[in-house]
Design a protein around this motif. Sequence first.
Motif, short mmCIF file in Angstrom:
data_model
loop_
_atom_site.label_atom_id
_atom_site.label_comp_id
_atom_site.label_asym_id
_atom_site.label_seq_id
_atom_site.Cartn_x
_atom_site.Cartn_y
_atom_site.Cartn_z
N UNK A 1 0.84 -1.20 0.00
CA UNK A 1 0.00 0.00 0.00
C UNK A 1 0.88 1.26 0.00
N UNK A 2 1.96 1.22 0.79
CA UNK A 2 2.87 2.38 0.86
C UNK A 2 3.48 2.67 -0.51
N UNK A 3 3.93 1.60 -1.18
CA UNK A 3 4.56 1.76 -2.50
C UNK A 3 3.54 2.23 -3.54
N UNK A 4 2.38 1.63 -3.51
CA UNK A 4 1.39 1.90 -4.55
C UNK A 4 0.82 3.31 -4.42
N UNK A 5 0.60 3.74 -3.16
CA UNK A 5 -0.08 5.02 -2.94
C UNK A 5 0.82 6.09 -2.33
N UNK A 6 2.13 5.78 -2.25
CA UNK A 6 3.10 6.76 -1.71
C UNK A 6 2.69 7.26 -0.31
N UNK A 7 2.32 6.34 0.55
CA UNK A 7 1.96 6.71 1.93
C UNK A 7 2.90 5.99 2.88
N UNK A 8 3.14 6.44 4.03
CA UNK A 8 2.78 7.73 4.61
C UNK A 8 4.07 8.54 4.69
#
Length: 304
Positions: A272-279
């Motif tokens: 999720x972090x990689x895909x959506x550049x979070x957080x």
Amino acid sequence: MDEHAIKKEIIRLKKEQDVLILAHYYQIPAVQEIADVVGDSYKLSLEASKTDAKTIVFCGVHFMAETAKILSPEKTVLLPAIDAGCPMADKITAEALAAYKQKHPDRKVICYVNSTAAVKALSDVCVTSSNFERVIEHFKDEKLLYVPDKNLGKYARRKFDLDMEVWPGFCCIHNDLTPALVDEMKQKHPEAAFIVHPEAPLAVIDKADYVGGTKGLINFVKTSDYQRYIVGTEKGILHEMRKTAPDKKIMVLTEDLHCWDMKKTDLNTVYHALKNQVHPITVEEKTAKEAKRALDLMLALSAS
Ligand code: 13P
Ligand code: SF4
């Protein structure tokens, strides 16, 4: 997606986006396995300071990602589990430290890296579990304050006979260890070495065959002649220890050695972090500059 598919996607996104994945030894095995570098707090800070990658995904807790951002301000640093904190770091505030410094202007502040950027910014130098001996050596004739870990502070104070006050903070996981727990395990496994992190209380440290930070503990298991080990630190470390010494028997002192914050990161949160550049981690500019001074001095003194 199943585990295999998520791993494949993480590897693909990592290459596509020029990302370096850093993971601490306390992370779950699946996260350690997809990381580019697995290490202790010191090694991970070094990697963060010298990487050419555009983005760092930090699989650890907040102070670690924050340290990476301070050392590499031009990079994007992502913390997959945004609520992964370190209860020890929260045991001191910048306001409380500023008030102490006003009353004791003659004491230099030695700050464990498990602390917020605002606390680092008020400190003279930072240390980690693997370099505090080398760094403190340079300050041994001065009046000192060690923040925030009372256990590591007391251990260092005794070892170097320092004039050093210690902040009453602690890691709730290591601080709960007792000499009785060690005796009980030693009775069951008399031939095993007991090895422990310096965040444990002195009475527990005094029972140890070896005391060291996570990297030191792994090296000890790799190189010593013991065939069995009772490990007094967070149990995620057993993954690397067993990889490094597959023929040795390695057990944790108690199953309670489980850092809930370190376990908030899993393959899904990394994906999720990689895909959506979070957080993304941000640090206020002046605070970052002051904190970097204390971190840079640590890096310079531990390399010398
Ligand atoms: P190390 O610096 O030894 O990796 O330890 C970090 C930590 O949080 C210990 O609880
Ligand atoms: Fe913080 Fe303790 Fe967890 Fe280390 S093990 S990150 S000191 S709470």
